[in-house]
Design a protein around this motif. Structure first.
Motif, PDB file in Angstrom:
ATOM      1  N   LEU A   1       0.760  -1.269   0.395  1.00  0.00           N
ATOM      2  CA  LEU A   1      -0.146   0.007  -0.317  1.00  0.00           C
ATOM      3  C   LEU A   1       0.829   1.897  -0.037  1.00  0.00           C
ATOM      4  O   LEU A   1       0.810   2.469  -0.545  1.00  0.00           O
ATOM      5  CB  LEU A   1      -1.092  -0.097   1.120  1.00  0.00           C
ATOM      6  N   GLY A   2       1.887   1.271   0.999  1.00  0.00           N
ATOM      7  CA  GLY A   2       2.817   2.412   0.582  1.00  0.00           C
ATOM      8  C   GLY A   2       3.847   2.411  -0.436  1.00  0.00           C
ATOM      9  O   GLY A   2       4.921   3.224  -0.852  1.00  0.00           O
ATOM     10  N   SER A   3       4.086   1.642  -1.562  1.00  0.00           N
ATOM     11  CA  SER A   3       4.686   1.348  -2.205  1.00  0.00           C
ATOM     12  C   SER A   3       4.227   1.668  -4.278  1.00  0.00           C
ATOM     13  O   SER A   3       3.407   2.157  -3.939  1.00  0.00           O
ATOM     14  CB  SER A   3       5.284   0.084  -3.309  1.00  0.00           C
ATOM     15  N   PRO A   4       5.284   2.034  -4.977  1.00  0.00           N
ATOM     16  CA  PRO A   4       4.826   3.139  -6.149  1.00  0.00           C
ATOM     17  C   PRO A   4       3.976   2.299  -7.159  1.00  0.00           C
ATOM     18  O   PRO A   4       3.348   2.698  -7.370  1.00  0.00           O
ATOM     19  CB  PRO A   4       6.444   3.310  -6.836  1.00  0.00           C
ATOM     20  N   ASP A   5       3.521   1.109  -6.763  1.00  0.00           N
ATOM     21  CA  ASP A   5       2.580   0.013  -7.404  1.00  0.00           C
ATOM     22  C   ASP A   5       1.747  -0.156  -6.490  1.00  0.00           C
ATOM     23  O   ASP A   5       0.875  -1.116  -6.602  1.00  0.00           O
ATOM     24  CB  ASP A   5       3.241  -0.879  -8.453  1.00  0.00           C
ATOM     25  N   ALA A   6       0.860   0.680  -6.125  1.00  0.00           N
ATOM     26  CA  ALA A   6       0.002   0.794  -4.690  1.00  0.00           C
ATOM     27  C   ALA A   6      -1.281   0.195  -5.717  1.00  0.00           C
ATOM     28  O   ALA A   6      -1.151   1.215  -6.816  1.00  0.00           O
ATOM     29  CB  ALA A   6       0.301   1.788  -3.449  1.00  0.00           C
ATOM     30  N   PRO A   7      -2.163  -0.564  -5.089  1.00  0.00           N
ATOM     31  CA  PRO A   7      -2.809  -0.165  -6.326  1.00  0.00           C
ATOM     32  C   PRO A   7      -3.992   0.780  -5.631  1.00  0.00           C
ATOM     33  O   PRO A   7      -4.401   1.132  -4.668  1.00  0.00           O
ATOM     34  CB  PRO A   7      -4.038  -2.171  -5.693  1.00  0.00           C
ATOM     35  N   GLU A   8      -5.655   0.472  -6.257  1.00  0.00           N
ATOM     36  CA  GLU A   8      -6.089   1.634  -5.676  1.00  0.00           C
ATOM     37  C   GLU A   8      -7.396   1.091  -5.035  1.00  0.00           C
ATOM     38  O   GLU A   8      -7.669  -0.810  -5.581  1.00  0.00           O
ATOM     39  CB  GLU A   8      -7.021   1.687  -6.733  1.00  0.00           C
ATOM     40  N   LEU A   9      -7.746   0.698  -3.627  1.00  0.00           N
ATOM     41  CA  LEU A   9      -7.936   0.174  -2.610  1.00  0.00           C
ATOM     42  C   LEU A   9      -9.157   1.660  -2.234  1.00  0.00           C
ATOM     43  O   LEU A   9      -9.246   2.325  -1.536  1.00  0.00           O
ATOM     44  CB  LEU A   9      -6.819   0.181  -1.323  1.00  0.00           C
ATOM     45  N   TRP A  10     -10.933   0.344  -3.054  1.00  0.00           N
ATOM     46  CA  TRP A  10     -11.931   0.875  -2.014  1.00  0.00           C
ATOM     47  C   TRP A  10     -12.649  -0.476  -1.027  1.00  0.00           C
ATOM     48  O   TRP A  10     -12.733  -1.357  -1.502  1.00  0.00           O
ATOM     49  CB  TRP A  10     -13.250   1.108  -3.603  1.00  0.00           C
TER      50      TRP A  10
ATOM     51  N   HIS B   1      -4.581   6.474  -3.130  1.00  0.00           N
ATOM     52  CA  HIS B   1      -4.995   5.706  -3.787  1.00  0.00           C
ATOM     53  C   HIS B   1      -5.913   5.185  -3.067  1.00  0.00           C
ATOM     54  O   HIS B   1      -6.686   3.672  -2.844  1.00  0.00           O
ATOM     55  CB  HIS B   1      -3.934   5.095  -4.172  1.00  0.00           C
ATOM     56  N   ILE B   2      -6.610   5.296  -1.653  1.00  0.00           N
ATOM     57  CA  ILE B   2      -7.816   5.098  -1.225  1.00  0.00           C
ATOM     58  C   ILE B   2      -8.656   5.293  -0.981  1.00  0.00           C
ATOM     59  O   ILE B   2      -9.489   6.508  -0.555  1.00  0.00           O
ATOM     60  CB  ILE B   2      -7.227   4.120   0.556  1.00  0.00           C
ATOM     61  N   LYS B   3     -10.157   5.054  -1.172  1.00  0.00           N
ATOM     62  CA  LYS B   3     -11.440   5.259  -0.564  1.00  0.00           C
ATOM     63  C   LYS B   3     -12.375   4.426   0.566  1.00  0.00           C
ATOM     64  O   LYS B   3     -11.965   2.826   0.502  1.00  0.00           O
ATOM     65  CB  LYS B   3     -12.617   5.425  -2.074  1.00  0.00           C
ATOM     66  N   MET B   4     -13.009   4.835   0.843  1.00  0.00           N
ATOM     67  CA  MET B   4     -13.407   4.219   2.174  1.00  0.00           C
ATOM     68  C   MET B   4     -15.002   4.536   2.532  1.00  0.00           C
ATOM     69  O   MET B   4     -15.272   5.930   2.730  1.00  0.00           O
ATOM     70  CB  MET B   4     -13.145   4.432   3.225  1.00  0.00           C
ATOM     71  N   GLN B   5     -16.221   3.849   2.379  1.00  0.00           N
ATOM     72  CA  GLN B   5     -17.068   4.314   2.638  1.00  0.00           C
ATOM     73  C   GLN B   5     -17.944   3.170   4.159  1.00  0.00           C
ATOM     74  O   GLN B   5     -17.324   1.890   3.867  1.00  0.00           O
ATOM     75  CB  GLN B   5     -18.691   4.294   1.626  1.00  0.00           C
ATOM     76  N   VAL B   6     -18.455   3.410   4.598  1.00  0.00           N
ATOM     77  CA  VAL B   6     -19.575   2.817   5.859  1.00  0.00           C
ATOM     78  C   VAL B   6     -21.226   2.392   4.635  1.00  0.00           C
ATOM     79  O   VAL B   6     -21.979   3.663   4.557  1.00  0.00           O
ATOM     80  CB  VAL B   6     -19.820   3.367   7.151  1.00  0.00           C
ATOM     81  N   LEU B   7     -21.675   0.649   5.338  1.00  0.00           N
ATOM     82  CA  LEU B   7     -22.706   0.890   4.857  1.00  0.00           C
ATOM     83  C   LEU B   7     -23.284   0.412   6.603  1.00  0.00           C
ATOM     84  O   LEU B   7     -23.572  -0.271   7.790  1.00  0.00           O
ATOM     85  CB  LEU B   7     -22.528  -0.635   4.448  1.00  0.00           C
ATOM     86  N   PRO B   8     -24.308   1.485   6.980  1.00  0.00           N
ATOM     87  CA  PRO B   8     -24.916   2.040   7.894  1.00  0.00           C
ATOM     88  C   PRO B   8     -26.269   0.751   8.173  1.00  0.00           C
ATOM     89  O   PRO B   8     -26.394  -0.514   7.327  1.00  0.00           O
ATOM     90  CB  PRO B   8     -25.422   2.435   7.935  1.00  0.00           C
ATOM     91  N   PHE B   9     -26.307   0.093   9.082  1.00  0.00           N
ATOM     92  CA  PHE B   9     -27.472  -0.609   9.954  1.00  0.00           C
ATOM     93  C   PHE B   9     -28.291  -0.592   8.822  1.00  0.00           C
ATOM     94  O   PHE B   9     -28.985  -1.388   8.466  1.00  0.00           O
ATOM     95  CB  PHE B   9     -28.034  -1.127  11.316  1.00  0.00           C
TER      96      PHE B   9
END
Length: 304
Positions: A140-149, A182-190
């Motif tokens: 995650l900290g490398s030059p080829d880090a993937p897009e993480l959702w 390169h990181i996106k984060m969402q929460v799915l509520p109850f």
């Protein structure tokens, strides 16, 4: 990888002018154990032994760096293949139903999670698992880090894994990770109710050639899905989850709120502690100890 590890040990040992018995003495194992490692036979080397060999042979962490790949060979075929594909993926889309994804876990949180495994044989194996998980995060900290959702179920935020301090630090890690481009984060509520991925976690990987694979995981097993039609079905399910989840800004606010909740909980005395403090306060003011939820006041009758 075990054969490569053994070949490196043999080459380094020979260069150092050591016999197998001498290297065994320096690493506190019998010479036959060194023979097994060099021949890639018998039990795989432990992380502790890899570190000892590194030190004894002056390998500058070469053997320690190789060790996670050797360790991985003990995993089931489907799990090992998924990890290999994940290391090549240009995009990782993950729905986490119960736990923070391994790529974003703090070491303390990972240790708390991994210590609950029914297959755990002891502290050494626990540390090996933690080390292997932390090593996989380096990409995650490398030059080829993937897009993480990542879509986190609200349950992930509410379950205090490892206690309040560990959970608060873990939620802080999520806040920091969400700031990465390169990181996106969402929460799915109850409140969203039922959905396609109920009961387990889901990961969809996009590989450099544009192909995709999916991985589903329950409490005690996982499944790698490579059939294009099935992968498309899981990919669509993930897109629905992402659409139903809170927007990223609102999700971040929810994570921060959960983190603040951990802080408040950490500062609330336990029930027994509150009772003790109440008794001390009552004694200081001239009363007697609380018994059965009642108190006695000098010169008066019992009151509820």
């Amino acid at each position: 990888m075990a054969a490569l590890f053994g070949a490196r040990v043999r080459r380094l040992r020979t260069a150092a002018g050591l016999t197998q018995a001498e290297l065994g003495a320096r690493t506190h194992v019998v010479s036959t154990r060194i023979t097994q490692i060099e021949r890639a036979s018998g039990a795989r080397p432990t992380l502790a032994l890899a570190r000892a060999l590194d030190t004894a042979l002056g390998a500058d962490d070469l053997l320690v760096d190789l060790w996670p790949y050797v360790y991985r060979e003990a995993f089931p075929d489907w799990s090992r293949k998924f990890i290999t594909l994940a290391e090549r993926a240009v995009s990782v889309r993950e729905y986490a139903a119960h736990l923070v994804p391994g790529l974003l876990q703090t070491e303390a949180y990972a240790r708390a999670v991994l210590s609950v495994g029914v297959t755990l044989s002891g502290d050494e194996q626990l540390e090996e698992r933690v080390s292997a998980r932390m090593a996989r995060q380096q990409r995650l900290g490398s030059p080829d880090a993937p897009e993480l959702w990542v879509v986190l179920d609200e349950a992930v935020l509410k379950r205090p894994i490892g206690g309040d301090d560990v959970m608060r630090a873990q939620l802080g890690r999520l806040v920091d990770a969400a700031a990465e481009r390169h990181i996106k984060m969402q929460v799915l509520p109850f409140a969203q109710g039922e959905h396609d991925a109920m009961g387990g976690s889901l990961t969809v990987l996009t590989l450099p050639d544009g192909s995709e694979v999916a991985y589903t995981e329950g409490a005690h097993n996982g499944q790698l899905v490579e059939d294009p039609a099935e992968v498309e079905r899981f990919s669509l399910a993930y897109d629905r989850l992402r659409a139903d989840a809170l927007p990223t800004i609102m999700s971040l606010d929810m994570i921060r709120s959960a983190m603040e909740g951990c802080h408040r909980e950490a500062n609330v005395p336990s029930r027994s502690e509150r009772r003790r403090l109440a008794q001390e306060q009552l004694q200081q003011s001239g009363g007697r100890q609380l018994r059965g939820g009642r108190r006695r006041v000098h010169g008066g009758r019992s009151r509820s």
